[in-house]
Design an enzyme around this catalytic site. Sequence first.
Site, PDB file in Angstrom:
ATOM      1  N   GLU A 284       0.789  -1.168  -0.136  1.00 11.14           N
ATOM      2  CA  GLU A 284       0.084  -0.030   0.084  1.00 11.14           C
ATOM      3  C   GLU A 284       0.969   1.222   0.087  1.00 11.14           C
ATOM      4  O   GLU A 284       0.497   2.300  -0.280  1.00 11.14           O
ATOM      5  CB  GLU A 284      -0.866  -0.072   1.498  1.00 11.14           C
ATOM      6  CG  GLU A 284      -2.156   0.745   1.026  1.00 11.14           C
ATOM      7  CD  GLU A 284      -3.268   0.518   2.148  1.00 11.14           C
ATOM      8  OE1 GLU A 284      -2.980   0.949   3.251  1.00 11.14           O
ATOM      9  OE2 GLU A 284      -4.285  -0.097   1.774  1.00 11.14           O
ATOM     10  N   HIS A 305       5.476 -27.021  -2.536  1.00 13.47           N
ATOM     11  CA  HIS A 305       4.525 -28.002  -3.366  1.00 13.47           C
ATOM     12  C   HIS A 305       3.513 -27.121  -3.925  1.00 13.47           C
ATOM     13  O   HIS A 305       2.491 -27.931  -4.093  1.00 13.47           O
ATOM     14  CB  HIS A 305       4.147 -28.976  -2.265  1.00 13.47           C
ATOM     15  CG  HIS A 305       5.535 -29.717  -1.622  1.00 13.47           C
ATOM     16  ND1 HIS A 305       5.689 -31.003  -2.093  1.00 13.47           N
ATOM     17  CD2 HIS A 305       6.140 -29.288  -0.986  1.00 13.47           C
ATOM     18  CE1 HIS A 305       6.636 -31.514  -1.468  1.00 13.47           C
ATOM     19  NE2 HIS A 305       7.249 -30.392  -0.721  1.00 13.47           N
ATOM     20  N   LYS A 419     -14.143   2.653  -3.495  1.00 17.47           N
ATOM     21  CA  LYS A 419     -15.161   2.952  -2.126  1.00 17.47           C
ATOM     22  C   LYS A 419     -16.095   4.103  -2.977  1.00 17.47           C
ATOM     23  O   LYS A 419     -17.480   4.068  -3.200  1.00 17.47           O
ATOM     24  CB  LYS A 419     -14.538   3.835  -1.536  1.00 17.47           C
ATOM     25  CG  LYS A 419     -13.745   2.715  -0.256  1.00 17.47           C
ATOM     26  CD  LYS A 419     -13.228   3.329   0.768  1.00 17.47           C
ATOM     27  CE  LYS A 419     -12.361   2.884   1.581  1.00 17.47           C
ATOM     28  NZ  LYS A 419     -11.650   3.701   2.556  1.00 17.47           N
TER      29      LYS A 419
END
Lengths: 428, 428
Positions: A284, A305, A419
Amino acid sequence: MIKCDIGFARKFIEDDAYFKARKKADNALDQLRDKTGPGSEWLGWRDILADPNDAELEQIGSLGEEIRAKADVFIVCGIGGSYLGAKAVIDALSPHFGSNGPEILFAGHHIGGKYLEEMLTYLKEPKEDGSAKNIYLNVISKSGSTLETALAFRILRELLEKMYGEDSSEHIICTTSKERGLLNKVIDEKGYRKFIIPEDVGGRYSVLTPVGLLPIAVAGIDIRTLFYGAVSAYNQYEDNAEDLLEYAALRNAIHESGKTIDVFATFEPELTSLGGWIQQLLGESEGKEGKGIFPTVATFSTDLHSLGQFIQQGQRSLMETFIIVEKPFSKLRVNEIEGDGDNLNYLAGRSFHEINTKAREGTTEAHSEGDVPIVRISMETLNAENIGKLIYFFELLTGIFVYSLGVNPFNQPGVEDYKKAMYRLLGK
Amino acid sequence: MIKCDIGFARKFIEDDAYFKARKKADNALDQLRDKTGPGSEWLGWRDILADPNDAELEQIGSLGEEIRAKADVFIVCGIGGSYLGAKAVIDALSPHFGSNGPEILFAGHHIGGKYLEEMLTYLKEPKEDGSAKNIYLNVISKSGSTLETALAFRILRELLEKMYGEDSSEHIICTTSKERGLLNKVIDEKGYRKFIIPEDVGGRYSVLTPVGLLPIAVAGIDIRTLFYGAVSAYNQYEDNAEDLLEYAALRNAIHESGKTIDVFATFEPELTSLGGWIQQLLGESEGKEGKGIFPTVATFSTDLHSLGQFIQQGQRSLMETFIIVEKPFSKLRVNEIEGDGDNLNYLAGRSFHEINTKAREGTTEAHSEGDVPIVRISMETLNAENIGKLIYFFELLTGIFVYSLGVNPFNQPGVEDYKKAMYRLLGK
């Protein structure tokens, strides 16, 4: 002390490129110290370590003890920086199975209806002895208006009011802005206990404020030791930040070389959530203006794996950062068995830690030969003090590295975009 | 039916590049169907759906019921493809809180000593009523020699032998190769129950064999419905695989365009582990010869508050794949509160599912405007049948896409490199 070894990565970078990046890192550190860079009004995460608030640590610690003594369930209601730090520290230092205190649950970190609905049912169910669960709730939001957290708080608050009536105010603790934000209105009205998030500390840098410290204290972890681990790292790096400057320079040069992915990998399953905290902290901060190395998280040998094939031989756009614990924190050893049906008797008597260390060394060797630059960050033992040091190590690294990219490490303008679109679609 | 919408990604690709990639996808599907591509001896994951083994489904289902009736704890001991599929399906279809059957634990998926040591302590602790826990163990390994799994099995087997003596053989079920491998020796000796992993099905394609089906059955999920969901998808795509060809072509063209990261994101926290299964399936198949788009996993809106900034504005090397559930599976709605202190009364009466859907639509819009190509894969409702369909959808997509890259989707030569180095360091 946190050790930082860039030896397995440095060889991939030409001297010229490295020294150029190192100069940028040096300048970046000056910007941080002199508070002259963009976003310098957000450097409170350094100030709290320069001048520790012992009274607040004491107050959080004793509320943590009170809740530990009373609660069956403690709910952390927050999203992003409001829960990732606490989760990282709690998972690193708590038992994997069973519990040594209240069960700690997370809410308000998504809009999943099934999750919250099932949590409500679970909270209402009595304990095995037939008595009701004693539930405490810590809502963590500077603005009080973050949708995910506010929605869950509205629902959970209603439950606690039904369960405890007026006494529900005893069960709810708010961690929020000193004066502004929507939570302060309800705190005044209901009399909830309150802790303050400093205005100059952003969410992803807030784990050593009450945001992280109260849940961590409720988990039974000594927050003073954790905090003062960070303080000692702060003092160390104010004196000499050579390690961090090298690391930031290296990562900058790798960024310039076109690598796009940084796999933060640990060989200790306890540290997986710490990877999630680093992912937010770095991602961020650096992911702006078309820049950044995408931070992703792996737990080895588990993910050798699943992701191991790609890391070894796939598209060569990766670097790795290993988070290492040097000394064993478990005594478990391999037993000898009759007949040796699984051919493992050659390991009998050796500790899991030793075998895991060899897995790490083998992985370092193999990935390195596969042209993956590897940075190794290590602590001697896994304890609260060293986790505190590691927290400040990565906070400071983030500040230096992101400034060295020419980017503001302390804002997140892009988070607003979804948002805005969402609120418009919701008809707000 | 699984819907696949590449509309939000197609616009980033020129027609020429897309049609060239589409041709490669068409050829890849022919290679799969004609068994003419590299690794074509590993196509058993298609054959098991063309010709379902109802007797085996029945047998697994009834053992699952037996264990559900008896066990307090069921341990899945395996790594990589030996546990990721089961975990994906179980997490998708089980309650988040509380339990409707035995507690399901995972082991043998790393070399963490603290984890296994604490698991042993937990297993030995009596239940609240004072009686001992009834424990069942399913060890899953084709070769029996995978270090992580074999080590944990050695330790856990010793515990069960101490607890149950000769009866311990009743508590251990092995899922392994028909004849070869180290587990067959101990099965013969101890009389453990055994399920067979078909030789022509690789680990990451094995969730619909006993590898995944037994743990899924123990979790109380109807494995016949799951399996026949996959069968219906198989039949559908044998008839018409247009959707998958489009998706594979698109992903190939994005790969050619230089994107390096594919974020598999869901807005349903239930589906996070499914992302982990896709990550292995695709990543271990495509990540060879310097090729592949690195698959990583996110849960939104949670990770919009950690990775969202980077995805929106960071280095432009990302694509996203959304895994979507269209219809609500929770009835939870927002309550109205007096005073509207959190300003959320405008949402009162609306369901969490509806709000979450708007979050998804807002995210699609915002990321799309941030130049991130988005593929949307959706199922109507979250149930066993649709998860079965989704499993085959991604298996087939992987086969087509990876063949279209000119790579063998069914081997994993790079996974051996760390093992070789590790065994040498261990002095084997």
